[in-house]
Enzyme design. Sequence first.
Site, PDB file in Angstrom:
ATOM      1  N   ARG A  13      -5.554 -12.060  -0.946  1.00 56.05           N
ATOM      2  CA  ARG A  13      -6.075 -12.273  -2.294  1.00 56.05           C
ATOM      3  C   ARG A  13      -5.038 -11.948  -3.382  1.00 56.05           C
ATOM      4  O   ARG A  13      -5.242 -12.241  -4.551  1.00 56.05           O
ATOM      5  CB  ARG A  13      -7.347 -11.427  -2.503  1.00 56.05           C
ATOM      6  CG  ARG A  13      -8.537 -11.958  -1.731  1.00 56.05           C
ATOM      7  CD  ARG A  13      -9.648 -10.922  -1.600  1.00 56.05           C
ATOM      8  NE  ARG A  13      -9.388  -9.914  -0.570  1.00 56.05           N
ATOM      9  CZ  ARG A  13     -10.200  -8.896  -0.275  1.00 56.05           C
ATOM     10  NH1 ARG A  13     -11.320  -8.743  -0.952  1.00 56.05           N
ATOM     11  NH2 ARG A  13      -9.894  -8.041   0.682  1.00 56.05           N
ATOM     12  N   GLY A 105      -3.632   2.073   2.249  1.00 55.34           N
ATOM     13  CA  GLY A 105      -2.476   1.791   1.395  1.00 55.34           C
ATOM     14  C   GLY A 105      -2.854   1.062   0.123  1.00 55.34           C
ATOM     15  O   GLY A 105      -2.094   1.062  -0.842  1.00 55.34           O
ATOM     16  N   ALA A 382      31.778  -3.134 -38.966  1.00 53.54           N
ATOM     17  CA  ALA A 382      30.917  -4.258 -38.570  1.00 53.54           C
ATOM     18  C   ALA A 382      31.759  -5.353 -37.943  1.00 53.54           C
ATOM     19  O   ALA A 382      32.839  -5.676 -38.430  1.00 53.54           O
ATOM     20  CB  ALA A 382      30.200  -4.816 -39.792  1.00 53.54           C
TER      21      ALA A 382
HETATM   22  C1  UD1 Z   1     -12.279  -2.106   3.450  1.00 62.86           C
HETATM   23  C2  UD1 Z   1     -13.532  -1.565   4.138  1.00 62.86           C
HETATM   24  C3  UD1 Z   1     -14.679  -1.571   3.129  1.00 62.86           C
HETATM   25  C4  UD1 Z   1     -14.324  -0.758   1.915  1.00 62.86           C
HETATM   26  C5  UD1 Z   1     -12.989  -1.219   1.307  1.00 62.86           C
HETATM   27  C6  UD1 Z   1     -12.542  -0.232   0.259  1.00 62.86           C
HETATM   28  C7  UD1 Z   1     -13.399  -2.140   6.504  1.00 62.86           C
HETATM   29  C8  UD1 Z   1     -13.882  -3.061   7.571  1.00 62.86           C
HETATM   30  N1  UD1 Z   1     -13.862  -2.384   5.276  1.00 62.86           N
HETATM   31  O1  UD1 Z   1     -12.549  -3.453   3.102  1.00 62.86           O
HETATM   32  O2  UD1 Z   1     -15.843  -1.016   3.744  1.00 62.86           O
HETATM   33  O3  UD1 Z   1     -15.353  -0.849   0.950  1.00 62.86           O
HETATM   34  O4  UD1 Z   1     -11.964  -1.309   2.313  1.00 62.86           O
HETATM   35  O5  UD1 Z   1     -11.394  -0.621  -0.410  1.00 62.86           O
HETATM   36  O6  UD1 Z   1     -12.689  -1.201   6.771  1.00 62.86           O
HETATM   37  N2  UD1 Z   1      -5.445  -3.205   7.107  1.00 62.86           N
HETATM   38  C9  UD1 Z   1      -4.625  -3.047   8.201  1.00 62.86           C
HETATM   39  N3  UD1 Z   1      -4.828  -3.844   9.300  1.00 62.86           N
HETATM   40  C10 UD1 Z   1      -5.809  -4.760   9.357  1.00 62.86           C
HETATM   41  C11 UD1 Z   1      -6.637  -4.926   8.232  1.00 62.86           C
HETATM   42  C12 UD1 Z   1      -6.432  -4.130   7.139  1.00 62.86           C
HETATM   43  O7  UD1 Z   1      -3.728  -2.210   8.186  1.00 62.86           O
HETATM   44  O8  UD1 Z   1      -5.913  -5.436  10.393  1.00 62.86           O
HETATM   45  C13 UD1 Z   1      -5.214  -2.359   5.944  1.00 62.86           C
HETATM   46  C14 UD1 Z   1      -4.856  -3.162   4.707  1.00 62.86           C
HETATM   47  O9  UD1 Z   1      -3.443  -3.262   4.563  1.00 62.86           O
HETATM   48  C15 UD1 Z   1      -5.454  -2.324   3.593  1.00 62.86           C
HETATM   49  C16 UD1 Z   1      -6.619  -1.622   4.244  1.00 62.86           C
HETATM   50  O10 UD1 Z   1      -6.396  -1.677   5.621  1.00 62.86           O
HETATM   51  O11 UD1 Z   1      -4.538  -1.356   3.132  1.00 62.86           O
HETATM   52  C17 UD1 Z   1      -7.956  -2.269   3.902  1.00 62.86           C
HETATM   53  O12 UD1 Z   1      -7.987  -3.595   4.338  1.00 62.86           O
HETATM   54  P1  UD1 Z   1      -8.716  -4.724   3.528  1.00 62.86           P
HETATM   55  O13 UD1 Z   1      -8.619  -5.989   4.302  1.00 62.86           O
HETATM   56  O14 UD1 Z   1      -8.270  -4.733   2.114  1.00 62.86           O
HETATM   57  O15 UD1 Z   1     -10.246  -4.218   3.615  1.00 62.86           O
HETATM   58  P2  UD1 Z   1     -11.397  -4.478   2.580  1.00 62.86           P
HETATM   59  O16 UD1 Z   1     -11.920  -5.853   2.794  1.00 62.86           O
HETATM   60  O17 UD1 Z   1     -10.978  -4.106   1.230  1.00 62.86           O
HETATM   61 CA    CA Z   2      -9.043  -3.521   0.323  1.00 61.79          CA
END
Ligand code: UD1
Ligand code: CA
Length: 458
Positions: A13, A105, A382
């Site tokens: 996103r 992160g 100047a």
């Molecule tokens: C996640 C939570 C959600 C919460 C939100 C808060 C889950 C399933 N959902 O959703 O409940 O409300 O964060 O911000 O945990 N990442 C990895 N590996 C992966 C996927 C993600 O390292 O395979 C890391 C991403 O880099 C990121 C974090 O995990 O830093 C969160 O991932 P993201 O996909 O943004 O989760 P959300 O949909 O925001």
């Molecule tokens: Ca997130």
Amino acid sequence: MNIVILAAGQGKRMRSALPKVLHSIAGRPMLAHVLDSAEALATDLNVPAHITVVVGHGAEAVRASLAGRSAVQTALQEPQLGTGHAVMQAAAQLVDSEPTLVLYGDVPLITPATLAKLLEAAGKDGVGLLTVQMPDPAGYGRIVRDWHGNVLKIVEQKDAHGDELSITEVNTGILVAPTPHLKRWLGKLSNRNAQGEYYLTDCIAQAVHDSVRVAGVLCPGVDETLGVNSKEQLAQAERVTQRRIAARLMEQGATLADPARIDVRGELTVGADVFIDIGCVFEGRVDLADGVHVGPYSVLRNMTVGANTELVAFTFFENSSIGASARLGPFSRLRPGAELGDEVHIGNFVEVKASRMGHGSKANHLAYVGDANVGAHCNIGAGTIVANYDGANKHKTELGDNVHTGSNSVLVAPIKVGAGATIGAGSTVSNDVPAGKLTVARARQTTIEGWTRPVKKK
Ligand code: UD1
Ligand code: CA
């Protein structure tokens, strides 16, 4: 304490080639803010921290951003199959006898104080889950509680139905759990859900199933738990951070014309009675001594500014130092390596690069001073240009004390100008100029008698 920081996701996103966690807030990657909080927490609690950053998307770049943090390990998650799968990749590095805290992160504004409260609520054998009330919970996992208020599970937005969607208490993503339990729950995760991912959040339902106490800790402010998934949220996180920095500067005694219109992208230190007008940007390390006045729309990068110096509006200064009671601007530029003494004046459209200017010297209008060593009390007229570059190499210029250069002088380097010398206006000097004398190097003025202007042929 084990601390796992999830940083492997792509961040679709964000619509960016840069891995999400490397987008910067206040001039530093989001991930660096999370690491700082993690390290500060361990210091505050006086426990050793075993920090593992889970990398995947853009792993090389994310690893490179960790240079200098020797205590931080990484675990590779490839492919990225969800937040639960991400923590699993770090499992081998987690010490069973200590709890595991999971940070994201992309949740960069969390403070050590809030994390300490979460750990306390979890206790030795419970799970701590940091939640927050969001008037608009779109995109976040919802916290499902029973009638008694006990946490039952987390439902991701994409898997939520009916009433669940209207729950405004959401998952911040941050949790702490006893490590052996966490490892077991991770091993049992399934990806049968709307996103086909292994959700870390499903560990909560497993904890409830295993009768492990889950303490849902409501974070008092939404700012701290802001998740950054889009450029809009990145901008929000930036504003929150800038307001925090502005508040700290004011606490330290700085007067800000408008705390909403200052940007600090690095470390700014201020003495007493510093005034900062609107629209100023501070990058890298900037130190402003007591009584410094920074006029509107000034940009300072890696600078030290001495006491009571005034920067008038619209200046761009980098990697340089300015003494006390100096006056610079409007519209002046310091390029790297300018060392200005006390009471130096630099005026409009003056550029100084890799040059020293002694006490009280002035260049008030339209001048270039490069690779020069200028003594004290000189007056650079100047339009004076130090021609330091022959097209291939840079050369040095030396001005003794109390030198005056007339308007539109060109000093062709390498050249030495003796103390007290005056260079006549419009001179181009390419040989050394003796001390204490007037040197003029321009065509003599002549008047042609009997000359008439041409007239147009009929
Ligand atoms: C996640 C939570 C959600 C919460 C939100 C808060 C889950 C399933 N959902 O959703 O409940 O409300 O964060 O911000 O945990 N990442 C990895 N590996 C992966 C996927 C993600 O390292 O395979 C890391 C991403 O880099 C990121 C974090 O995990 O830093 C969160 O991932 P993201 O996909 O943004 O989760 P959300 O949909 O925001
Ligand atoms: Ca997130």
